[in-house]
Scaffold this motif. Structure first.
Motif, short mmCIF file in Angstrom:
data_model
loop_
_atom_site.label_atom_id
_atom_site.label_comp_id
_atom_site.label_asym_id
_atom_site.label_seq_id
_atom_site.Cartn_x
_atom_site.Cartn_y
_atom_site.Cartn_z
N LEU A 77 32.56 -27.84 43.12
CA LEU A 77 33.16 -26.51 43.21
C LEU A 77 34.51 -26.48 42.50
O LEU A 77 34.81 -25.54 41.74
N ASP A 78 35.33 -27.49 42.72
CA ASP A 78 36.64 -27.55 42.09
C ASP A 78 36.51 -27.55 40.56
O ASP A 78 37.23 -26.82 39.87
N TRP A 80 34.06 -26.36 38.84
CA TRP A 80 33.56 -25.03 38.46
C TRP A 80 34.71 -24.03 38.39
O TRP A 80 34.81 -23.24 37.44
N VAL A 81 35.58 -24.04 39.41
CA VAL A 81 36.72 -23.11 39.42
C VAL A 81 37.58 -23.33 38.19
O VAL A 81 37.96 -22.37 37.49
N GLN A 84 35.99 -21.87 35.13
CA GLN A 84 36.01 -20.41 35.12
C GLN A 84 37.40 -19.88 34.77
O GLN A 84 37.54 -18.95 33.96
N GLU A 185 32.48 -22.31 50.51
CA GLU A 185 32.20 -22.45 49.08
C GLU A 185 31.99 -21.09 48.42
O GLU A 185 32.47 -20.85 47.31
N GLU A 186 31.28 -20.20 49.11
CA GLU A 186 31.00 -18.90 48.52
C GLU A 186 32.24 -18.02 48.48
O GLU A 186 32.38 -17.16 47.60
N ARG A 189 33.93 -19.20 45.32
CA ARG A 189 33.18 -18.71 44.15
C ARG A 189 33.37 -17.21 43.96
O ARG A 189 33.58 -16.73 42.85
N TRP A 190 33.27 -16.46 45.05
CA TRP A 190 33.42 -15.00 44.98
C TRP A 190 34.80 -14.63 44.43
O TRP A 190 34.92 -13.86 43.49
N THR A 192 36.96 -16.39 42.79
CA THR A 192 37.14 -16.82 41.40
C THR A 192 36.43 -15.86 40.45
O THR A 192 37.00 -15.46 39.42
N ASN A 193 35.22 -15.48 40.79
CA ASN A 193 34.50 -14.54 39.93
C ASN A 193 35.22 -13.20 39.82
O ASN A 193 35.29 -12.60 38.75
#
Length: 200
Positions: A77-78, A80-81, A84, A185-186, A189-190, A192-193
Motif C-alpha cells: 500500500l505504501d 502504491w501511494v 500515485q 487500506e481502502e 486508497r480512497w 489518495t485517489n
C-alpha cells in the motif's frame, strides 16, 4: 465494553519507537492522525501483535504470522501511494484541508498543506482568519480544498468560491464509510485517489 468486562485493551499511543511527532505535538496531543502515514500504521501492527501475545501467549505464533502478512500488505500500500502521488506535478502538490487531519500523510508523501479551514471541528474561524487563508490559497496556487465526508461542506464551499479552486468533500481519516471505504487500506486508497484526481 472490553475494559468494563476486564479484558485488556491494546493501547497504541504515540510513544512508538520510530515515530517523530510534528512540531507542536506531544504525546498528550489529542488524535494526531499518525495512522495516515502508512509507515506508522506498520508500527501500530507491531504494537498490536506484541500486546496480543502478552495477553494470549498460547497463540503467539499465529499473531506473528498475521502481523507479518498484514505488514506486507501495508508495504504494498505504501509503495502504491508513493507511485500515485508521483503522478501529481510537484507544483500541484499543495492543498488546504478542512481541519488538521493529514499532516503525517502530507509529510510522508511529499504534499504541502498550505492551511486548514478550521482549527478544530465545530469552531468557526474568524472573518480575519478566513480572509487571510483565501489570500494564502490564491498566492500558493492551491487547486483544491479537501474536507472529510462527515463535516458540512458550507465553509469549504465558501472558501473555494472566493479563492477560485475546487472542493473535494469526501475524504476519510478516522472513520470508515460506505463501500469501498470499509477498511484502513481502502481509506488510504480512497483518499489518495481523491487527491490525485483533484490535483493532477
Amino acid at each position: 465494553n472490553a475494559a468494563a468486562e476486564g479484558t485488556p485493551l491494546v493501547r497504541l499511543g504515540v510513544d512508538l519507537p520510530g515515530v517523530q511527532l510534528l512540531p507542536g505535538e506531544t504525546a498528550a496531543t489529542e488524535n494526531p492522525h499518525l495512522w495516515m502515514d502508512v509507515k506508522y500504521a506498520e508500527l501500530f501492527v507491531d504494537r498490536i501483535a506484541t500486546e496480543l501475545k502478552t495477553v494470549d501467549p498460547a497463540h503467539a505464533s499465529g499473531y506473528d504470522v498475521s502481523a507479518a502478512a498484514y505488514k506486507q500488505r501495508l508495504e504494498t500500500l505504501d509503495s502504491w501511494v508513493r507511485a500515485q502521488i508521483k503522478t501529481i506535478p510537484e507544483a500541484n502538490r499543495r492543498l488546504v484541508t478542512f481541519h488538521d487531519a493529514f499532516p503525517y500523510y502530507a509529510r510522508e508523501y511529499g504534499i504541502t498543506i498550505v492551511g486548514v479551514a478550521v482549527g478544530s471541528p465545530g469552531q468557526d474561524p474568524s472573518a480575519g482568519y478566513t480572509a487571510q487563508l483565501i489570500s494564502t490559497i490564491e498566492a500558493a496556487g492551491v487547486k483544491a480544498i479537501f474536507s472529510e465526508a462527515q463535516f458540512p461542506a458550507k465553509l469549504v464551499d465558501q472558501l473555494a468560491a472566493e479563492a477560485g479552486c475546487k472542493v473535494v468533500a469526501n475524504l476519510y481519516d478516522d472513520a470508515l464509510g460506505d463501500p469501498p471505504v470499509t477498511s484502513y487500506e481502502e481509506v488510504i486508497r480512497w483518499d489518495t485517489n481523491q487527491l490525485v484526481m483533484a490535483l493532477r
